[in-house]
Design an enzyme around this catalytic site. Structure first.
Site, PDB file in Angstrom:
ATOM      1  N   TYR A  39      42.949  27.356  41.656  1.00  0.00           N
ATOM      2  CA  TYR A  39      42.927  28.828  41.648  1.00  0.00           C
ATOM      3  C   TYR A  39      42.770  29.564  42.906  1.00  0.00           C
ATOM      4  O   TYR A  39      42.947  30.532  43.102  1.00  0.00           O
ATOM      5  CB  TYR A  39      42.132  29.448  40.442  1.00  0.00           C
ATOM      6  CG  TYR A  39      42.254  28.908  39.314  1.00  0.00           C
ATOM      7  CD1 TYR A  39      43.191  28.378  38.920  1.00  0.00           C
ATOM      8  CD2 TYR A  39      41.298  29.598  38.195  1.00  0.00           C
ATOM      9  CE1 TYR A  39      43.648  27.942  37.433  1.00  0.00           C
ATOM     10  CE2 TYR A  39      41.692  29.081  36.910  1.00  0.00           C
ATOM     11  CZ  TYR A  39      42.704  28.341  36.538  1.00  0.00           C
ATOM     12  OH  TYR A  39      43.100  27.886  35.149  1.00  0.00           O
ATOM     13  N   HIS A  97      41.363  18.905  35.296  1.00  0.00           N
ATOM     14  CA  HIS A  97      42.288  20.147  35.058  1.00  0.00           C
ATOM     15  C   HIS A  97      43.520  19.604  34.182  1.00  0.00           C
ATOM     16  O   HIS A  97      43.984  20.391  33.487  1.00  0.00           O
ATOM     17  CB  HIS A  97      42.657  20.816  36.376  1.00  0.00           C
ATOM     18  CG  HIS A  97      43.053  22.184  36.285  1.00  0.00           C
ATOM     19  ND1 HIS A  97      43.046  23.199  37.279  1.00  0.00           N
ATOM     20  CD2 HIS A  97      43.795  22.872  35.511  1.00  0.00           C
ATOM     21  CE1 HIS A  97      43.565  24.199  36.907  1.00  0.00           C
ATOM     22  NE2 HIS A  97      43.984  24.267  35.584  1.00  0.00           N
TER      23      HIS A  97
HETATM   24  N1  NAP Z   1      43.409  24.598  31.973  1.00  0.00           N
HETATM   25  C1  NAP Z   1      44.490  25.209  32.350  1.00  0.00           C
HETATM   26  O1  NAP Z   1      45.504  24.265  32.770  1.00  0.00           O
HETATM   27  C2  NAP Z   1      44.931  26.735  32.359  1.00  0.00           C
HETATM   28  C3  NAP Z   1      46.030  27.172  32.134  1.00  0.00           C
HETATM   29  C4  NAP Z   1      46.300  28.371  32.060  1.00  0.00           C
HETATM   30  C5  NAP Z   1      45.083  29.182  31.934  1.00  0.00           C
HETATM   31  N2  NAP Z   1      43.850  28.959  31.866  1.00  0.00           N
HETATM   32  C6  NAP Z   1      42.641  29.761  31.910  1.00  0.00           C
HETATM   33  O2  NAP Z   1      42.728  30.467  30.722  1.00  0.00           O
HETATM   34  C7  NAP Z   1      42.772  31.786  31.220  1.00  0.00           C
HETATM   35  C8  NAP Z   1      43.262  32.909  30.340  1.00  0.00           C
HETATM   36  O3  NAP Z   1      44.898  32.508  30.321  1.00  0.00           O
HETATM   37  P1  NAP Z   1      45.537  33.681  31.235  1.00  0.00           P
HETATM   38  O4  NAP Z   1      44.750  34.333  32.229  1.00  0.00           O
HETATM   39  O5  NAP Z   1      46.775  32.926  31.953  1.00  0.00           O
HETATM   40  O6  NAP Z   1      46.242  34.602  30.099  1.00  0.00           O
HETATM   41  P2  NAP Z   1      45.820  35.269  28.809  1.00  0.00           P
HETATM   42  O7  NAP Z   1      44.141  35.664  28.698  1.00  0.00           O
HETATM   43  O8  NAP Z   1      46.442  34.900  27.633  1.00  0.00           O
HETATM   44  O9  NAP Z   1      46.556  36.714  29.088  1.00  0.00           O
HETATM   45  C9  NAP Z   1      45.977  37.600  30.307  1.00  0.00           C
HETATM   46  C10 NAP Z   1      46.974  38.853  30.420  1.00  0.00           C
HETATM   47  O10 NAP Z   1      46.790  39.723  29.278  1.00  0.00           O
HETATM   48  C11 NAP Z   1      46.708  40.958  29.472  1.00  0.00           C
HETATM   49  N3  NAP Z   1      45.524  41.353  28.575  1.00  0.00           N
HETATM   50  C12 NAP Z   1      44.008  40.917  28.551  1.00  0.00           C
HETATM   51  N4  NAP Z   1      43.499  41.603  27.675  1.00  0.00           N
HETATM   52  C13 NAP Z   1      44.444  42.851  27.110  1.00  0.00           C
HETATM   53  C14 NAP Z   1      44.136  43.882  26.218  1.00  0.00           C
HETATM   54  N5  NAP Z   1      43.202  44.148  25.542  1.00  0.00           N
HETATM   55  N6  NAP Z   1      45.383  44.540  26.160  1.00  0.00           N
HETATM   56  C15 NAP Z   1      46.395  44.478  26.935  1.00  0.00           C
HETATM   57  N7  NAP Z   1      46.596  43.223  27.606  1.00  0.00           N
HETATM   58  C16 NAP Z   1      45.566  42.598  27.876  1.00  0.00           C
HETATM   59  C17 NAP Z   1      45.982  40.795  30.746  1.00  0.00           C
HETATM   60  O11 NAP Z   1      46.778  42.031  31.638  1.00  0.00           O
HETATM   61  P3  NAP Z   1      45.643  43.065  32.289  1.00  0.00           P
HETATM   62  O12 NAP Z   1      45.045  42.227  33.549  1.00  0.00           O
HETATM   63  O13 NAP Z   1      46.214  44.215  32.598  1.00  0.00           O
HETATM   64  O14 NAP Z   1      44.655  43.375  31.296  1.00  0.00           O
HETATM   65  C18 NAP Z   1      46.904  39.517  31.504  1.00  0.00           C
HETATM   66  O15 NAP Z   1      48.235  39.850  31.909  1.00  0.00           O
HETATM   67  C19 NAP Z   1      43.107  31.903  32.558  1.00  0.00           C
HETATM   68  O16 NAP Z   1      42.726  33.041  33.302  1.00  0.00           O
HETATM   69  C20 NAP Z   1      42.296  30.406  33.266  1.00  0.00           C
HETATM   70  O17 NAP Z   1      41.017  30.549  33.264  1.00  0.00           O
HETATM   71  C21 NAP Z   1      43.468  27.409  32.059  1.00  0.00           C
END
Ligand code: NAP
Length: 267
Positions: A39, A97
């Site tokens: 990241y 990862h």
């Molecule tokens: N292990 C892996 O391979 C892997 C892969 C992907 C992700 N991850 C981890 O999982 C975490 C979560 O996944 P992600 O960040 O990709 O996606 P997510 O948490 O599913 O979605 C984040 C998105 O949702 C929006 N959001 C959040 N709260 C909201 C609310 N209350 N109302 C409206 N929109 C909202 C955010 O926009 P705003 O900023 O506008 O709120 C952002 O665009 C990552 O950050 C990472 O740490 C791990």
């Protein structure tokens, strides 16, 4: 070690954006942060934590080892570099990862290096991410069930990953749901929106409560303080069996994180 049920995701967020997100999250009550070497934000997070005044002992920090650092000779030095950036002596959890593409680095070697890292006090626990049933069974056979703190995988209402979830439950492996909100996509879903409206909750709270109720840890990300704060309140929301069943029907096996050359043969 108990893994916090609610943490802050930081994928895609860098520089001042991630510094602000972490600062706001800690301010509104988050105490767990999920990052990864790839990241490219560990140093920003280290800075935000240092400036927050929150004691390190109150925090649960997870990082993930990138695929080019999975060999026995590289893993510990790369984790030490992560610790330097994060400004900490140890992380709470270190994850593989992605499984080594094509099995290039034997899982034995990587899990052995993670056990060494734990023995050296560089990480309190370790686990895996993006592991399929087969890979999870291999990890358990090598390291023992109790050594694998979690398998962090994509689980959202649109990708419920039921085969893997049932297997993990059967063998006693904890799951962390990533992209629980399908990067915001499921928040537009009419079923989710109508449940939210009836419960006087936000769509994000409904989705996060749905995941928490199944025993998954969640790590939603947000750049907005009000979303960070309201998402955390999902912990106080309980969905009825009917609402859980309605969300179960939304599964459409739609995977968002499926990088070519990296993704294993999914279940
Ligand atoms: N292990 C892996 O391979 C892997 C892969 C992907 C992700 N991850 C981890 O999982 C975490 C979560 O996944 P992600 O960040 O990709 O996606 P997510 O948490 O599913 O979605 C984040 C998105 O949702 C929006 N959001 C959040 N709260 C909201 C609310 N209350 N109302 C409206 N929109 C909202 C955010 O926009 P705003 O900023 O506008 O709120 C952002 O665009 C990552 O950050 C990472 O740490 C791990």
């Amino acid at each position: 070690m108990s893994l916090p049920a609610f943490g802050l995701g930081t994928f895609r967020l860098k520089g001042q954006t991630v510094i602000d997100s972490v600062r706001n999250a800690l301010d509104v009550g988050y105490r767990a942060i999920d990052t990864a070497q790839i990241y490219d934000n560990e140093a920003d997070i280290g800075q935000a934590v240092a400036e927050s005044g929150v004691a390190r002992s109150e925090l649960f920090i997870t990082t993930k080892i990138w695929i080019d650092q999975l060999s026995a000779d590289k893993l510990v030095p790369s984790l030490k570099e992560s610790l330097r950036k994060l400004r900490t002596d140890a992380v709470d959890l270190t994850l593989i990862h992605w499984p080594s593409p094509g099995g290039a680095v034997p899982l034995d070697d990587t899990l052995g290096a993670l056990a060494d890292a734990r023995a050296q006090g560089l990480t309190r626990a370790f686990g895996v991410s993006n592991f399929t049933i087969d890979l999870l069974d291999q990890a358990v056979a090598i390291a023992g069930r109790d050594a694998i703190a979690t398998n962090q995988v994509e689980i959202s209402p649109y990708l419920q990953n039921r085969k893997l979830a049932e297997h993990a439950r059967e063998i006693g492996i904890h799951l962390t749901s990533y992209m629980t909100l399908a990067y915001g996509k499921v928040l537009q879903d009419p079923v989710i929106q109508s449940i939210a409206q009836r419960l006087n909750a936000t769509p994000a709270q409904v989705v996060l409560a749905w995941a928490l109720q199944q025993g998954f840890a969640v790590i939603p990300s947000s750049t907005k303080r009000e979303n960070l704060a309201s998402n955390l309140l999902a912990r106080d929301l309980t969905l009825s069996a009917e609402d859980v069943a309605a969300i179960a029907d939304l599964d459409r096996h739609e995977r968002l994180a499926n990088p070519e050359g990296l993704a294993p043969a999914w279940d």
